[in-house]
Design a protein around this motif. Structure first.
Motif, mmCIF file in Angstrom:
data_model
loop_
_atom_site.group_PDB
_atom_site.id
_atom_site.type_symbol
_atom_site.label_atom_id
_atom_site.label_comp_id
_atom_site.label_asym_id
_atom_site.label_seq_id
_atom_site.Cartn_x
_atom_site.Cartn_y
_atom_site.Cartn_z
ATOM 1 N N PRO A 51 0.813 -1.231 0.000
ATOM 2 C CA PRO A 51 0.000 0.000 0.000
ATOM 3 C C PRO A 51 0.837 1.268 0.000
ATOM 4 C CG PRO A 51 -0.012 -1.028 2.163
ATOM 5 C CD PRO A 51 0.670 -1.994 1.252
ATOM 6 N N GLU A 52 2.094 1.167 0.415
ATOM 7 C CA GLU A 52 2.927 2.370 0.466
ATOM 8 C C GLU A 52 3.387 2.822 -0.908
ATOM 9 O OE1 GLU A 52 5.486 -1.242 0.717
ATOM 10 O OE2 GLU A 52 3.664 -0.525 1.713
ATOM 11 N N THR A 53 3.377 1.938 -1.894
ATOM 12 C CA THR A 53 3.820 2.303 -3.243
ATOM 13 C C THR A 53 2.683 2.363 -4.254
ATOM 14 O OG1 THR A 53 4.276 -0.025 -3.752
ATOM 15 C CG2 THR A 53 6.096 1.284 -2.860
ATOM 16 N N TYR A 54 1.559 1.770 -3.926
ATOM 17 C CA TYR A 54 0.458 1.673 -4.888
ATOM 18 C C TYR A 54 -0.844 1.713 -4.106
ATOM 19 C CZ TYR A 54 -2.157 -0.231 -8.919
ATOM 20 O OH TYR A 54 -3.027 -0.428 -9.962
ATOM 21 N N SER A 55 -1.577 2.833 -4.221
ATOM 22 C CA SER A 55 -2.760 3.014 -3.388
ATOM 23 C C SER A 55 -3.951 2.232 -3.918
ATOM 24 C CB SER A 55 -3.119 4.501 -3.303
ATOM 25 O OG SER A 55 -3.649 4.952 -4.548
ATOM 26 N N VAL A 56 -4.928 2.012 -3.050
ATOM 27 C CA VAL A 56 -6.138 1.294 -3.427
ATOM 28 C C VAL A 56 -6.921 2.065 -4.484
ATOM 29 C CG1 VAL A 56 -8.381 0.491 -2.591
ATOM 30 C CG2 VAL A 56 -6.323 0.086 -1.225
ATOM 31 N N HIS A 57 -6.984 3.378 -4.341
ATOM 32 C CA HIS A 57 -7.726 4.193 -5.324
ATOM 33 C C HIS A 57 -7.068 4.106 -6.702
ATOM 34 C CE1 HIS A 57 -9.101 5.977 -1.485
ATOM 35 N NE2 HIS A 57 -10.233 6.165 -2.153
ATOM 36 N N GLN A 58 -5.756 4.106 -6.744
ATOM 37 C CA GLN A 58 -5.064 3.953 -8.021
ATOM 38 C C GLN A 58 -5.347 2.579 -8.620
ATOM 39 O OE1 GLN A 58 -1.038 4.764 -6.682
ATOM 40 N NE2 GLN A 58 -1.038 6.777 -7.675
ATOM 41 N N ALA A 59 -5.329 1.555 -7.765
ATOM 42 C CA ALA A 59 -5.581 0.201 -8.252
ATOM 43 C C ALA A 59 -6.996 0.068 -8.802
ATOM 44 C CB ALA A 59 -5.352 -0.806 -7.124
ATOM 45 N N ILE A 60 -7.971 0.657 -8.120
ATOM 46 C CA ILE A 60 -9.359 0.580 -8.590
ATOM 47 C C ILE A 60 -9.516 1.282 -9.935
ATOM 48 C CG2 ILE A 60 -11.709 1.374 -8.113
ATOM 49 C CD1 ILE A 60 -11.165 0.908 -5.154
ATOM 50 N N ALA A 61 -8.953 2.479 -10.047
ATOM 51 C CA ALA A 61 -9.087 3.248 -11.290
ATOM 52 C C ALA A 61 -8.379 2.550 -12.453
ATOM 53 C CB ALA A 61 -8.539 4.652 -11.086
ATOM 54 N N PHE A 62 -7.134 2.109 -12.218
ATOM 55 C CA PHE A 62 -6.367 1.495 -13.306
ATOM 56 C C PHE A 62 -6.968 0.160 -13.732
ATOM 57 C CE2 PHE A 62 -2.718 -1.211 -14.678
ATOM 58 C CZ PHE A 62 -2.497 -0.568 -15.885
ATOM 59 N N SER A 63 -7.325 -0.680 -12.761
ATOM 60 C CA SER A 63 -7.901 -1.978 -13.113
ATOM 61 C C SER A 63 -9.261 -1.801 -13.787
ATOM 62 C CB SER A 63 -8.031 -2.856 -11.862
ATOM 63 O OG SER A 63 -8.915 -2.272 -10.917
ATOM 64 N N GLY A 64 -10.041 -0.796 -13.374
ATOM 65 C CA GLY A 64 -11.319 -0.548 -14.019
ATOM 66 C C GLY A 64 -11.154 -0.159 -15.478
ATOM 67 N N PHE A 65 -10.195 0.723 -15.746
ATOM 68 C CA PHE A 65 -9.920 1.122 -17.130
ATOM 69 C C PHE A 65 -9.424 -0.073 -17.943
ATOM 70 C CE2 PHE A 65 -6.818 2.713 -20.290
ATOM 71 C CZ PHE A 65 -7.673 3.444 -21.083
ATOM 72 N N ALA A 66 -8.538 -0.887 -17.336
ATOM 73 C CA ALA A 66 -7.991 -2.043 -18.041
ATOM 74 C C ALA A 66 -9.082 -3.058 -18.367
ATOM 75 C CB ALA A 66 -6.895 -2.703 -17.198
ATOM 76 N N TYR A 67 -9.993 -3.299 -17.440
ATOM 77 C CA TYR A 67 -11.045 -4.279 -17.685
ATOM 78 C C TYR A 67 -12.062 -3.761 -18.697
ATOM 79 C CZ TYR A 67 -9.843 -7.989 -14.427
ATOM 80 O OH TYR A 67 -9.234 -9.060 -13.826
ATOM 81 N N LEU A 68 -12.323 -2.466 -18.722
ATOM 82 C CA LEU A 68 -13.202 -1.907 -19.751
ATOM 83 C C LEU A 68 -12.582 -2.101 -21.132
ATOM 84 C CD1 LEU A 68 -15.667 -0.270 -20.660
ATOM 85 C CD2 LEU A 68 -14.331 1.811 -20.235
ATOM 86 N N TYR A 69 -11.293 -1.799 -21.235
ATOM 87 C CA TYR A 69 -10.572 -2.024 -22.499
ATOM 88 C C TYR A 69 -10.622 -3.497 -22.887
ATOM 89 C CZ TYR A 69 -6.360 -2.953 -25.288
ATOM 90 O OH TYR A 69 -5.473 -3.407 -26.230
ATOM 91 N N MET A 70 -10.401 -4.376 -21.917
ATOM 92 C CA MET A 70 -10.382 -5.806 -22.189
ATOM 93 C C MET A 70 -11.736 -6.308 -22.697
ATOM 94 S SD MET A 70 -10.070 -8.957 -19.507
ATOM 95 C CE MET A 70 -11.696 -8.500 -18.884
ATOM 96 N N CYS A 71 -12.826 -5.915 -22.027
ATOM 97 C CA CYS A 71 -14.128 -6.462 -22.421
ATOM 98 C C CYS A 71 -14.556 -5.944 -23.789
ATOM 99 C CB CYS A 71 -15.180 -6.175 -21.356
ATOM 100 S SG CYS A 71 -15.643 -4.444 -21.190
#
Length: 525
Positions: A310-330
């Protein structure tokens, strides 16, 4: 031009001559117009925002009294005039005059039979009564008036993305999206991350080390769209016309566009599955919930690093990035399934044209046989890309449960353990892996158009060396996919299979010369 002919006579003469069609090396048109080809050519005109219904064009080809509207005169003149302003204006005047002659002839016939001259004339002729002074040709800078908006059609729009645009548009877009995700992961610091598990094993879980996000979207899926788009373009512009000309099935043919529209339910079902399950549901269950709850039954990878680091990669960043990646994927996988549906439709279209023309009673047609081989080569390439996509997905999924430090290290150690005679340790963590199921689904679905093509083209009803080599390589690649991580030495089988599949992308016949003689006509009942 028209020698006093009415619209029907003039149109049939021009359509038979292929006026406005691309010419071959000798300067002759590539063939006559068919309703499907002409409707597609008119729809592709930039200023024609409302398009044209295939049924309208079919009426022009039929022996009836149907005329043509003033707007359609404009589009037909542009097709016959090859978009040259002077030629288009000349054709517009000639077609308008021929339409006036058709209206006049029909009025005289009605008067002779005692029918009212202004009776129930068809809509096209009613519109054409004011064509004596047709509107001037509109240059590229002007926009044609729109009478009606073309209804929304998911199959048509989806088919345009895969097989109607420039052959590089879609592959380049998919590649660009994958590159963008790679850059974002670099800026977030998750492109290459060595994560230490609780059992003391260190694993590489960076985004750029995941083949299901790099090799898949940067190489194999763009290649799939290149091969699928090329095959669809060949079928619609050349192959279909050759089969129709050889089989004499133009009158009974209802057109490529209609066959695509028939599968509307399938397109909607695939869209809902891709957006609802592969996109939203999978993202919520695998990414969002574990991030919000601080863990889950899934292995740590780039999408859940915020839980462990969590000190290098925040939960909010993970949610936003993974959401964008999964939208692109689908979205990418929806278009991937669209490509498979269109390949299936293509094989069915070929079979239906031959069936309606009773082709089994005809002599061998070398041109049609070459079209069949071209279709099977293209479908085989797409199938290989689909299976390689499934392999990328399963490799990442199985790797995350092993004790290997990285995928190259895992594959290398597995191969060495067999070649050196030492058994490889198979320490697996007990994690849930939904990608096992989704990758299996991709592998099975990717093989369906190939099997369907073998049946519909009829090439599988007798021994055919190039085709059966394709079948053998396909079976070997499916076997390699199923055996990933199943036993020590699977990487050797996988490596050989992948090399053969990649070679098959360049030479689907695997060095065997294809014969144009498919023997006695098979039964296409």
């Amino acid at each position: 031009m028209g020698n006093g002919s009415d619209f029907k006579a003039l149109f049939m003469r021009l359509a038979s001559a292929g006026a406005g069609r691309p010419v071959d090396a000798s300067g002759f048109p590539q063939g006559p117009w068919t309703p499907d080809l002409l409707a597609e050519a008119i729809t592709r005109i930039d200023m024609n925002q409302s398009g044209i219904e295939l049924r309208t064009v079919q009426l022009w080809f039929q022996n009836n009294d149907k005329g043509i509207s003033s707007d359609n005169i404009r589009w037909l003149a542009r097709v016959f005039g090859c978009d040259d302003p002077e030629a288009t204006s000349a054709w517009q005047a000639e077609i308008s005059a021929s339409q006036s002659r058709l209206v006049a002839r029909r009025r005289l016939e009605r008067q002779a039979t005692g029918e009212p001259a202004d009776g129930a004339l068809d809509t096209d002729i009613l519109k054409a009564r004011n064509v004596a002074a047709p509107p001037p040709f509109e240059g590229p800078g002007l926009r044609a008036p729109e009478e009606t908006e073309r209804r929304f059609s998911l199959p048509r729009i989806s088919e345009e993305f895969v097989g109607h645009r420039s052959p590089l548009d879609l592959p380049a877009s998919v590649f660009a999206g994958a590159v963008a995700l790679g850059f974002i992961s670099y800026f977030l610091g998750i492109h290459s991350v060595a994560y230490g598990r609780e059992d003391g094993i260190t694993k590489q879980v960076g985004f750029l080390w995941a083949p299901n996000w790099t090799f898949l979207f940067m190489i194999f899926m763009p290649l799939f769209f290149v091969f699928a788009g090329d095959l669809l373009a060949f079928w619609k512009s050349e192959g279909r016309e050759k089969v129709l000309a050889a089989c004499g099935g133009a009158e009974s043919d209802d057109g490529w566009a209609n066959k695509v529209e028939r599968s509307a339910y399938t397109y909607w079902a695939v869209l809902l599955i891709c957006l609802g399950f592969a996109g939203l549901f999978q993202w919520v269950s695998i990414r969002l919930m574990p991030l919000m709850q601080g863990g889950g039954p899934y292995p740590i990878d780039w999408g859940s690093l915020a839980i462990a680091l969590p000190e290098t990669y925040s939960v909010h960043q993970a949610i936003a990035f993974s959401g964008f990646a999964y939208l692109y994927m689908c979205l990418c996988f929806y278009l991937f399934f669209v490509g498979l549906i269109l390949l299936y439709t293509l094989s069915y279209d070929l079979w239906e044209i031959e069936r309606r023309s009773a082709v089994e009673n005809r002599e061998p047609q070398p041109d049609v046989d070459r079209v069949r081989y071209r279709i099977m080569r293209g479908i085989f390439r797409c199938t290989m890309c689909g299976l390689l996509i499934a392999i990328c997905m399963k490799l990442q999924s199985v790797y995350l449960t092993t004790s290997a430090e990285s995928i190259p290290d895992w594959l290398f150690r597995d191969a060495v353990s067999v070649l050196s005679g030492r058994g490889a340790a198979d320490d697996r963590a007990n994690y849930s892996s939904p990608t096992h199921y989704t990758s299996l689904l991709i592998a099975l679905v990717a093989y369906v158009p190939f099997l369907h093509g073998i049946i519909r083209t009829g090439l599988g009803y007798q021994f055919n060396a190039p085709l059966w080599k394709m079948v053998a390589v396909g079976i070997l690649l499916v076997t390699a996919y199923l055996l990933i991580g199943a036993f020590a030495g699977f990487s050797i089988v996988l490596g050989v299979s992948v090399l053969l599949a990649i070679y098959g992308l360049f030479d689907p016949a695997f060095g065997t010369r294809e014969t144009s003689d498919v023997g006695g006509r098979r039964n296409v009942s």
